[in-house]
Design a protein around this motif. Structure first.
Motif, mmCIF file in Angstrom:
data_model
loop_
_atom_site.group_PDB
_atom_site.id
_atom_site.type_symbol
_atom_site.label_atom_id
_atom_site.label_comp_id
_atom_site.label_asym_id
_atom_site.label_seq_id
_atom_site.Cartn_x
_atom_site.Cartn_y
_atom_site.Cartn_z
ATOM 1 N N ALA A 115 -121.347 38.337 43.607
ATOM 2 C CA ALA A 115 -121.227 39.578 42.847
ATOM 3 C C ALA A 115 -120.280 39.369 41.682
ATOM 4 N N THR A 116 -120.498 40.119 40.619
ATOM 5 C CA THR A 116 -119.511 40.127 39.551
ATOM 6 C C THR A 116 -118.250 40.798 40.081
ATOM 7 N N ARG A 117 -117.114 40.345 39.586
ATOM 8 C CA ARG A 117 -115.845 40.868 40.092
ATOM 9 C C ARG A 117 -115.751 42.382 39.948
ATOM 10 N N ASN A 118 -116.111 42.908 38.775
ATOM 11 C CA ASN A 118 -115.986 44.345 38.551
ATOM 12 C C ASN A 118 -116.812 45.143 39.548
ATOM 13 N N LEU A 119 -118.040 44.700 39.794
ATOM 14 C CA LEU A 119 -118.888 45.425 40.735
ATOM 15 C C LEU A 119 -118.322 45.345 42.149
ATOM 16 N N PHE A 120 -117.877 44.162 42.549
ATOM 17 C CA PHE A 120 -117.293 43.980 43.878
ATOM 18 C C PHE A 120 -116.082 44.892 44.065
ATOM 19 N N GLU A 121 -115.204 44.921 43.081
ATOM 20 C CA GLU A 121 -114.003 45.745 43.198
ATOM 21 C C GLU A 121 -114.334 47.229 43.156
ATOM 22 N N ASN A 122 -115.274 47.610 42.294
ATOM 23 C CA ASN A 122 -115.661 49.024 42.230
ATOM 24 C C ASN A 122 -116.309 49.504 43.519
ATOM 25 N N ALA A 123 -116.966 48.578 44.223
ATOM 26 C CA ALA A 123 -117.587 48.936 45.506
ATOM 27 C C ALA A 123 -116.558 48.992 46.637
ATOM 28 N N GLY A 124 -115.351 48.526 46.379
ATOM 29 C CA GLY A 124 -114.299 48.595 47.390
ATOM 30 C C GLY A 124 -114.108 47.330 48.200
ATOM 31 N N GLY A 125 -114.826 46.245 47.830
ATOM 32 C CA GLY A 125 -114.681 45.001 48.572
ATOM 33 C C GLY A 125 -115.250 45.105 49.980
ATOM 34 N N PHE A 126 -114.905 44.142 50.806
ATOM 35 C CA PHE A 126 -115.373 44.150 52.188
ATOM 36 C C PHE A 126 -114.579 45.151 53.021
ATOM 37 N N ALA A 127 -115.262 45.948 53.798
ATOM 38 C CA ALA A 127 -114.581 46.800 54.779
ATOM 39 C C ALA A 127 -114.033 45.891 55.870
ATOM 40 N N GLU A 128 -112.769 46.016 56.193
ATOM 41 C CA GLU A 128 -112.136 45.075 57.118
ATOM 42 C C GLU A 128 -112.427 45.460 58.570
ATOM 43 N N THR A 129 -113.708 45.337 58.900
ATOM 44 C CA THR A 129 -114.198 45.600 60.243
ATOM 45 C C THR A 129 -114.439 44.266 60.943
ATOM 46 N N PRO A 130 -114.503 44.247 62.269
ATOM 47 C CA PRO A 130 -114.668 42.982 62.987
ATOM 48 C C PRO A 130 -116.090 42.434 62.985
ATOM 49 N N LEU A 131 -117.030 43.168 62.436
ATOM 50 C CA LEU A 131 -118.430 42.743 62.493
ATOM 51 C C LEU A 131 -119.224 43.495 61.428
ATOM 52 N N LEU A 132 -120.282 42.865 60.921
ATOM 53 C CA LEU A 132 -121.229 43.498 60.008
ATOM 54 C C LEU A 132 -120.605 43.919 58.683
ATOM 55 N N GLU A 133 -119.519 43.272 58.309
ATOM 56 C CA GLU A 133 -118.903 43.563 57.020
ATOM 57 C C GLU A 133 -119.820 43.198 55.860
ATOM 58 N N ASP A 134 -120.690 42.203 56.078
ATOM 59 C CA ASP A 134 -121.619 41.792 55.040
ATOM 60 C C ASP A 134 -122.693 42.855 54.801
ATOM 61 N N VAL A 135 -123.231 43.392 55.883
ATOM 62 C CA VAL A 135 -124.246 44.445 55.778
ATOM 63 C C VAL A 135 -123.661 45.688 55.125
ATOM 64 N N ASP A 136 -122.447 46.045 55.524
ATOM 65 C CA ASP A 136 -121.784 47.215 54.948
ATOM 66 C C ASP A 136 -121.576 47.046 53.446
ATOM 67 N N LEU A 137 -121.115 45.864 53.029
ATOM 68 C CA LEU A 137 -120.898 45.625 51.602
ATOM 69 C C LEU A 137 -122.219 45.715 50.838
ATOM 70 N N CYS A 138 -123.265 45.102 51.362
ATOM 71 C CA CYS A 138 -124.557 45.151 50.679
ATOM 72 C C CYS A 138 -125.041 46.582 50.492
ATOM 73 N N ARG A 139 -124.833 47.418 51.479
ATOM 74 C CA ARG A 139 -125.243 48.816 51.358
ATOM 75 C C ARG A 139 -124.535 49.490 50.200
ATOM 76 N N ARG A 140 -123.231 49.230 50.080
ATOM 77 C CA ARG A 140 -122.459 49.871 49.011
ATOM 78 C C ARG A 140 -122.788 49.277 47.641
ATOM 79 N N LEU A 141 -123.001 47.971 47.577
ATOM 80 C CA LEU A 141 -123.393 47.355 46.319
ATOM 81 C C LEU A 141 -124.763 47.844 45.869
ATOM 82 N N LYS A 142 -125.649 48.016 46.827
ATOM 83 C CA LYS A 142 -127.021 48.426 46.533
ATOM 84 C C LYS A 142 -127.079 49.821 45.895
#
Length: 229
Positions: A139-166
């Motif tokens: 991801a571009t840095r600006n988009l990643f930061e605007n989406a809030g980065g990874f939610a610091e959960t113990p699992l499925l942080e990748d799926v959560d990030l993709c949902r917010r980026l999408k």
């Protein structure tokens, strides 16, 4: 950016594969979650920076992103190998606009079932716009930061990030694949592991909390982040 936890056995090889990117001026950051097998020491000469982060892949990737200086962030698991010219492929896919994306995937094992699993992963992510971490999300840095980065959960942080980026931008997909280790399926059993992954994703989609799912995942025989089919 490579998150690590006790990857001493393979970290030198993983980082050696990134040497051409370093030679082209790209930054390689290892974000270690407290390895006890010397991973960070082994990585020192093959990375531009070693970041000490709290344990947890999401926390580690956020720490690595914060330490990075580039405008495009690539989150690469230690057991995943990028294709040749990955930097060119990512930049071409992104174009000149803020965006994000991920690669198709190939599993390292030779069992015929892995060819089916990797096609399922690639097709599912293409149709849903949701990737898992072993697909080298970028991801571009600006988009990643605007989406809030990874939610610091113990699992499925990748799926959560993709949902917010999408919600901000549809993903792009380079015409190439990454190769990721099949060790999870080999250790846990192919059918059993696939069924577990499907159950986890289905339960998460229905609202189950990642903390509860993480306990089930560990009970199912794994201590890694969720990256399967």
């Amino acid at each position: 950016m490579v998150p690590t936890l006790d990857e001493g056995e393979g970290i030198e090889g993983a980082l050696a594969a990134l040497r051409p990117l370093r030679e082209d001026g790209h930054e390689v950051i290892v974000s270690d979650g407290g390895s006890t097998d010397g991973t960070a020491t082994l990585a020192v000469t093959a990375a531009d920076r070693i970041v000490a982060a709290g344990r947890g892949r999401a926390r580690q990737m956020n720490a690595g992103a914060a330490a990075a200086t580039g405008d495009v962030l690539v989150f690469l698991h230690a057991d995943t190998t990028l294709p040749e010219d990955a930097d060119r492929r990512v930049l071409e896919a992104l174009g000149d606009r803020p965006g994000w994306g991920f690669f198709g995937v190939r599993l390292s094992g030779s069992h015929p079932a892995f060819r089916i699993i990797e096609r399922m992963i690639t097709l599912r992510s293409r149709l849903s716009g949701i990737a898992t971490g072993d697909q080298a999300i970028f991801a571009t840095r600006n988009l990643f930061e605007n989406a809030g980065g990874f939610a610091e959960t113990p699992l499925l942080e990748d799926v959560d990030l993709c949902r917010r980026l999408k919600r901000r931008s549809l993903p792009v997909r380079p015409r190439s694949v990454v190769t990721t280790s099949s060790r999870r399926w080999e250790a846990g059993g192919i059918v059993r592991t696939v069924l577990l992954m499907w159950w986890l994703r289905g339960a998460y989609a229905l609202g189950a909390k990642p903390e509860r799912l993480a306990r089930c995942y560990r009970f199912g025989g794994s201590t890694e982040g969720e990256d399967g089919a």
